[in-house]
Design a protein around this motif. Sequence first.
Motif, mmCIF file in Angstrom:
data_model
loop_
_atom_site.group_PDB
_atom_site.id
_atom_site.type_symbol
_atom_site.label_atom_id
_atom_site.label_comp_id
_atom_site.label_asym_id
_atom_site.label_seq_id
_atom_site.Cartn_x
_atom_site.Cartn_y
_atom_site.Cartn_z
ATOM 1 N N SER A 9 -15.760 58.293 -45.211
ATOM 2 C CA SER A 9 -16.882 58.593 -46.123
ATOM 3 C C SER A 9 -16.592 59.742 -46.852
ATOM 4 C CB SER A 9 -18.241 59.305 -45.302
ATOM 5 O OG SER A 9 -18.633 58.495 -44.089
ATOM 6 N N VAL A 10 -15.898 60.769 -46.586
ATOM 7 C CA VAL A 10 -15.486 62.022 -47.452
ATOM 8 C C VAL A 10 -14.088 62.275 -47.189
ATOM 9 C CG1 VAL A 10 -16.138 64.242 -47.990
ATOM 10 C CG2 VAL A 10 -17.860 62.801 -47.194
ATOM 11 N N VAL A 11 -13.484 62.368 -48.259
ATOM 12 C CA VAL A 11 -12.003 63.031 -48.216
ATOM 13 C C VAL A 11 -12.161 64.264 -48.944
ATOM 14 C CG1 VAL A 11 -9.650 62.836 -49.404
ATOM 15 C CG2 VAL A 11 -10.896 60.609 -48.271
ATOM 16 N N THR A 12 -11.825 65.345 -48.343
ATOM 17 C CA THR A 12 -11.899 66.674 -48.909
ATOM 18 C C THR A 12 -10.488 67.375 -49.231
ATOM 19 O OG1 THR A 12 -13.988 67.340 -47.584
ATOM 20 C CG2 THR A 12 -12.900 69.229 -48.695
ATOM 21 N N LEU A 13 -10.477 67.828 -50.522
ATOM 22 C CA LEU A 13 -9.313 68.395 -50.863
ATOM 23 C C LEU A 13 -9.302 70.062 -50.578
ATOM 24 C CD1 LEU A 13 -8.034 66.281 -53.596
ATOM 25 C CD2 LEU A 13 -7.108 65.970 -51.188
ATOM 26 N N GLY A 14 -8.422 70.805 -49.932
ATOM 27 C CA GLY A 14 -8.595 72.286 -50.064
ATOM 28 C C GLY A 14 -7.973 72.530 -51.230
ATOM 29 N N ALA A 15 -8.727 73.433 -51.968
ATOM 30 C CA ALA A 15 -8.284 73.682 -53.326
ATOM 31 C C ALA A 15 -8.052 75.361 -53.278
ATOM 32 C CB ALA A 15 -9.234 73.682 -54.449
ATOM 33 N N ARG A 16 -6.810 75.704 -54.025
ATOM 34 C CA ARG A 16 -6.499 76.941 -54.218
ATOM 35 C C ARG A 16 -6.915 77.525 -55.547
ATOM 36 N NH1 ARG A 16 -2.940 78.055 -50.266
ATOM 37 N NH2 ARG A 16 -1.755 76.337 -49.416
ATOM 38 N N ASP A 17 -7.080 76.663 -56.465
ATOM 39 C CA ASP A 17 -7.864 76.962 -57.588
ATOM 40 C C ASP A 17 -8.841 76.110 -57.969
ATOM 41 O OD1 ASP A 17 -8.605 77.532 -60.342
ATOM 42 O OD2 ASP A 17 -6.696 78.098 -60.984
ATOM 43 N N LEU A 18 -10.130 76.089 -57.198
ATOM 44 C CA LEU A 18 -10.975 74.946 -57.329
ATOM 45 C C LEU A 18 -11.509 74.686 -58.883
ATOM 46 C CD1 LEU A 18 -13.493 74.168 -54.482
ATOM 47 C CD2 LEU A 18 -13.983 73.924 -57.149
ATOM 48 N N PRO A 19 -11.842 75.801 -59.692
ATOM 49 C CA PRO A 19 -11.990 75.527 -61.052
ATOM 50 C C PRO A 19 -10.983 74.781 -62.024
ATOM 51 C CG PRO A 19 -12.525 77.660 -60.494
ATOM 52 C CD PRO A 19 -11.625 77.174 -59.582
ATOM 53 N N ARG A 20 -9.901 74.980 -61.612
ATOM 54 C CA ARG A 20 -8.675 74.136 -62.560
ATOM 55 C C ARG A 20 -8.693 72.774 -61.984
ATOM 56 N NH1 ARG A 20 -2.338 74.444 -61.745
ATOM 57 N NH2 ARG A 20 -1.898 73.087 -63.435
ATOM 58 N N LEU A 21 -8.691 72.524 -60.662
ATOM 59 C CA LEU A 21 -8.698 71.297 -59.894
ATOM 60 C C LEU A 21 -9.881 70.331 -60.336
ATOM 61 C CD1 LEU A 21 -6.700 69.623 -58.191
ATOM 62 C CD2 LEU A 21 -7.967 70.325 -56.169
ATOM 63 N N ARG A 22 -11.222 71.136 -60.263
ATOM 64 C CA ARG A 22 -12.152 70.322 -60.930
ATOM 65 C C ARG A 22 -12.038 69.844 -62.264
ATOM 66 N NH1 ARG A 22 -17.728 73.584 -62.353
ATOM 67 N NH2 ARG A 22 -19.117 71.978 -62.660
ATOM 68 N N ARG A 23 -11.793 70.726 -63.084
ATOM 69 C CA ARG A 23 -11.490 70.385 -64.508
ATOM 70 C C ARG A 23 -10.651 69.184 -64.618
ATOM 71 N NH1 ARG A 23 -11.000 75.782 -65.253
ATOM 72 N NH2 ARG A 23 -8.781 75.688 -65.047
ATOM 73 N N PHE A 24 -9.500 69.110 -63.791
ATOM 74 C CA PHE A 24 -8.726 68.150 -63.940
ATOM 75 C C PHE A 24 -9.487 66.513 -63.559
ATOM 76 C CE2 PHE A 24 -6.123 65.064 -61.326
ATOM 77 C CZ PHE A 24 -5.153 64.527 -62.339
ATOM 78 N N TYR A 25 -10.063 66.577 -62.398
ATOM 79 C CA TYR A 25 -10.781 65.458 -62.040
ATOM 80 C C TYR A 25 -11.823 64.826 -63.175
ATOM 81 C CZ TYR A 25 -7.918 65.106 -57.822
ATOM 82 O OH TYR A 25 -6.773 65.071 -57.179
ATOM 83 N N ASN A 26 -12.383 66.121 -63.588
ATOM 84 C CA ASN A 26 -13.377 65.867 -64.974
ATOM 85 C C ASN A 26 -12.600 65.326 -66.146
ATOM 86 O OD1 ASN A 26 -16.265 66.580 -64.574
ATOM 87 N ND2 ASN A 26 -15.315 68.441 -63.436
ATOM 88 N N ASP A 27 -11.222 65.598 -66.405
ATOM 89 C CA ASP A 27 -10.688 65.166 -67.584
ATOM 90 C C ASP A 27 -10.112 63.802 -67.305
ATOM 91 O OD1 ASP A 27 -11.136 67.811 -68.738
ATOM 92 O OD2 ASP A 27 -8.996 68.468 -68.307
ATOM 93 N N LEU A 28 -10.126 63.321 -66.052
ATOM 94 C CA LEU A 28 -10.019 61.921 -65.951
ATOM 95 C C LEU A 28 -11.015 60.924 -66.230
ATOM 96 C CD1 LEU A 28 -7.978 62.072 -62.481
ATOM 97 C CD2 LEU A 28 -7.057 61.655 -64.398
ATOM 98 N N GLY A 29 -12.096 61.534 -66.524
ATOM 99 C CA GLY A 29 -13.139 60.910 -66.731
ATOM 100 C C GLY A 29 -14.296 60.769 -65.677
ATOM 101 N N TRP A 30 -14.024 61.018 -64.427
ATOM 102 C CA TRP A 30 -14.613 60.824 -63.146
ATOM 103 C C TRP A 30 -15.655 61.779 -63.187
ATOM 104 C CZ3 TRP A 30 -10.492 60.990 -58.669
ATOM 105 C CH2 TRP A 30 -9.523 59.930 -58.935
ATOM 106 N N ARG A 31 -16.831 61.115 -62.866
ATOM 107 C CA ARG A 31 -18.358 61.662 -62.859
ATOM 108 C C ARG A 31 -18.632 62.759 -61.598
ATOM 109 N NH1 ARG A 31 -23.768 58.282 -63.602
ATOM 110 N NH2 ARG A 31 -21.964 56.863 -62.814
ATOM 111 N N GLU A 32 -18.720 63.891 -61.927
ATOM 112 C CA GLU A 32 -18.941 64.989 -61.109
ATOM 113 C C GLU A 32 -20.405 64.625 -60.584
ATOM 114 O OE1 GLU A 32 -18.607 69.510 -60.332
ATOM 115 O OE2 GLU A 32 -17.764 68.726 -62.101
ATOM 116 N N MET A 33 -20.678 65.048 -58.975
ATOM 117 C CA MET A 33 -21.839 64.884 -58.528
ATOM 118 C C MET A 33 -22.776 66.276 -59.286
ATOM 119 S SD MET A 33 -21.871 62.542 -56.180
ATOM 120 C CE MET A 33 -23.234 63.143 -54.908
ATOM 121 N N PRO A 34 -23.920 66.184 -59.350
ATOM 122 C CA PRO A 34 -24.800 67.007 -60.138
ATOM 123 C C PRO A 34 -24.759 68.313 -59.438
ATOM 124 C CG PRO A 34 -26.031 65.078 -59.753
ATOM 125 C CD PRO A 34 -24.715 64.919 -59.110
ATOM 126 N N ALA A 35 -24.618 68.448 -58.044
ATOM 127 C CA ALA A 35 -24.555 69.723 -57.255
ATOM 128 C C ALA A 35 -23.247 70.620 -57.437
ATOM 129 C CB ALA A 35 -24.879 69.724 -55.825
#
Length: 146
Positions: A9-35
Amino acid sequence: MSDLPARLSVVTLGARDLPRLRRFYNDLGWREMPAGGDDWAGFLLGGVLLALYSVDELAAEAATAAPPPAQWSGITLACNVDSARHVDAAFAAAVAAGATAVADPVDRPWGGRSAYIADPEGNRWEIAWAPGARFDDRGALTGFGG
């Protein structure tokens, strides 16, 4: 029948720099959940949630300590695409979004084509085309092989 259903159901990646990792996946064009935010982010990928969570918070829940930085865990995630030529295009798009090229696209002895990239925190992704992989309209894998 097992009380633990056979599903992922879920794969969780433990992030050291979550804002940077979040930007990367957004930059891929993947749609982020609203929350999503800079303390937790999620991306629904064909029926599986890719979650980003602080590695320290995750370690407090699931381990005795966070793993040391810059060590590969031996785990890869995979994104299967619709054709061999799409491997090359997806690989180029990931590198353009900030991924590190780990292994260029090549035809594999098992009959498919794949490449490997690392996200900004070193999580390895295989971008692959496999003969016989079948997907539903959401992109969820419905069959694999023969």
